[in-house]
Design an enzyme around this catalytic site. Sequence first.
Site, mmCIF file in Angstrom:
data_model
loop_
_atom_site.group_PDB
_atom_site.id
_atom_site.type_symbol
_atom_site.label_atom_id
_atom_site.label_comp_id
_atom_site.label_asym_id
_atom_site.label_seq_id
_atom_site.Cartn_x
_atom_site.Cartn_y
_atom_site.Cartn_z
ATOM 1 N N ASN A 13 42.971 32.328 49.387
ATOM 2 C CA ASN A 13 43.210 33.281 50.481
ATOM 3 C C ASN A 13 42.718 32.617 51.771
ATOM 4 O O ASN A 13 41.519 32.506 51.982
ATOM 5 C CB ASN A 13 42.436 34.580 50.193
ATOM 6 C CG ASN A 13 42.507 35.555 51.354
ATOM 7 O OD1 ASN A 13 43.289 35.368 52.299
ATOM 8 N ND2 ASN A 13 41.694 36.600 51.295
ATOM 9 N N LYS A 15 42.838 33.709 54.657
ATOM 10 C CA LYS A 15 42.401 34.684 55.681
ATOM 11 C C LYS A 15 43.017 34.304 57.029
ATOM 12 O O LYS A 15 44.124 33.753 57.052
ATOM 13 C CB LYS A 15 40.879 34.797 55.710
ATOM 14 C CG LYS A 15 40.313 35.065 54.304
ATOM 15 C CD LYS A 15 38.907 35.540 54.279
ATOM 16 C CE LYS A 15 38.488 35.777 52.830
ATOM 17 N NZ LYS A 15 37.143 36.340 52.711
ATOM 18 N N HIS A 98 42.575 44.086 50.172
ATOM 19 C CA HIS A 98 41.390 43.225 50.303
ATOM 20 C C HIS A 98 40.300 44.022 51.027
ATOM 21 O O HIS A 98 40.602 44.819 51.920
ATOM 22 C CB HIS A 98 41.759 41.961 51.093
ATOM 23 C CG HIS A 98 40.671 40.930 51.049
ATOM 24 N ND1 HIS A 98 39.547 41.016 51.839
ATOM 25 C CD2 HIS A 98 40.518 39.817 50.294
ATOM 26 C CE1 HIS A 98 38.762 39.992 51.576
ATOM 27 N NE2 HIS A 98 39.323 39.252 50.632
ATOM 28 N N GLU A 100 38.370 43.304 53.318
ATOM 29 C CA GLU A 100 38.387 43.170 54.781
ATOM 30 C C GLU A 100 39.399 44.130 55.388
ATOM 31 O O GLU A 100 39.225 44.594 56.517
ATOM 32 C CB GLU A 100 38.652 41.705 55.164
ATOM 33 C CG GLU A 100 37.405 40.862 54.914
ATOM 34 C CD GLU A 100 37.650 39.411 54.545
ATOM 35 O OE1 GLU A 100 38.752 38.896 54.798
ATOM 36 O OE2 GLU A 100 36.716 38.793 53.978
ATOM 37 N N GLU A 169 36.390 41.768 43.765
ATOM 38 C CA GLU A 169 35.661 40.997 44.771
ATOM 39 C C GLU A 169 34.525 41.846 45.334
ATOM 40 O O GLU A 169 34.754 42.660 46.243
ATOM 41 C CB GLU A 169 36.594 40.614 45.925
ATOM 42 C CG GLU A 169 37.776 39.784 45.530
ATOM 43 C CD GLU A 169 38.344 39.038 46.745
ATOM 44 O OE1 GLU A 169 38.323 37.803 46.718
ATOM 45 O OE2 GLU A 169 38.759 39.688 47.713
ATOM 46 N N GLY A 175 32.075 35.407 51.198
ATOM 47 C CA GLY A 175 31.648 34.630 52.360
ATOM 48 C C GLY A 175 30.148 34.418 52.449
ATOM 49 O O GLY A 175 29.643 33.916 53.450
ATOM 50 N N SER A 211 32.748 33.844 47.035
ATOM 51 C CA SER A 211 32.003 32.584 47.041
ATOM 52 C C SER A 211 32.260 31.710 45.808
ATOM 53 O O SER A 211 31.353 31.035 45.306
ATOM 54 C CB SER A 211 30.499 32.838 47.225
ATOM 55 O OG SER A 211 30.272 33.463 48.476
HETATM 56 P P1 13P Z 1 35.001 33.465 49.900
HETATM 57 O O1 13P Z 1 35.477 32.614 48.757
HETATM 58 O O2 13P Z 1 35.005 32.753 51.217
HETATM 59 O O3 13P Z 1 33.725 34.165 49.572
HETATM 60 O O4 13P Z 1 36.106 34.634 50.069
HETATM 61 C C1 13P Z 1 36.451 35.399 48.981
HETATM 62 C C2 13P Z 1 37.589 36.246 49.346
HETATM 63 O O5 13P Z 1 37.463 37.191 50.101
HETATM 64 C C3 13P Z 1 38.907 35.879 48.790
HETATM 65 O O6 13P Z 1 39.834 36.881 49.014
#
Ligand code: 13P
Length: 247
Positions: A13, A15, A98, A100, A169, A175, A211
């Site tokens: 992803n 982002k 997601h 976010e 997640e 992150g 992560s």
């Molecule tokens: P990270 O791997 O940067 O923690 O992000 C995970 C994520 O949100 C994947 O959709």
Amino acid sequence: MTIKKSNRLVLGNWKMNGNILDNAILLNGLKNVDYSLHCDFGVLVPFPYLSQTLSILHGTKISWGAQNLSIHSSGAYTGEVSATMLKEFGCDLVLVGHSERRILYKETNSDIAKKAFAALSVGITPVVCFGETLDEFKAKQTFNIIENQVSSILELGCEIVSRMIFSYEPVWAIGSGSAASPEYVQDIHFFIRGMLDQIGASGIKILYGGSVKSSNAASFFVMPDIDGALVGNASLIIDDFLSITKL
Ligand code: 13P
């Protein structure tokens, strides 16, 4: 797209990251992979880069997709992107719900179910994300939160849910650099699998995200109910991402 039922699935992803130059390096790098791997993989890119992704990955076994879509099929919805548009750019996959988007853009369980349905209606596989926040985790609310988020998707019924991919997640692991423990994730996945079983859809893939990196991915992949990973930061570094796919 070649997502095999028995294969592990690793998705990157991106982002809101990337630019045309760096993407070209990353996407071309992904093509240098041994296709005999037991792992399928793909990338979820920002909308403007779907065309570039299509032109570089077209004809490969790598999947690609977007990170969001509209619940509507067309019309006066300024700034929105429909499932049919994604299909035109060869998307196999789209992220839905997601954290976010749930947190920053106030997407509700109902929006997420509609988005998943919209994707499937044009043959795009929704990767539906679930996860608890740090406060919910600390308050030992994880199972209640997951049950609530997952049930609203399961209301769509077995035939529809069987065509989805789920991703757990935990928000507190995203992150942060510190993933949840594989045992903890296995417990949550087992719980989700049990919910899926009740509607007869227990065979779908459940990925873990938060992560994941080359140094910890294998510890998740040995777990019986973890079918792959949704990778954020590490998917932007070609060597890291490829080494996760090669485990
Ligand atoms: P990270 O791997 O940067 O923690 O992000 C995970 C994520 O949100 C994947 O959709």
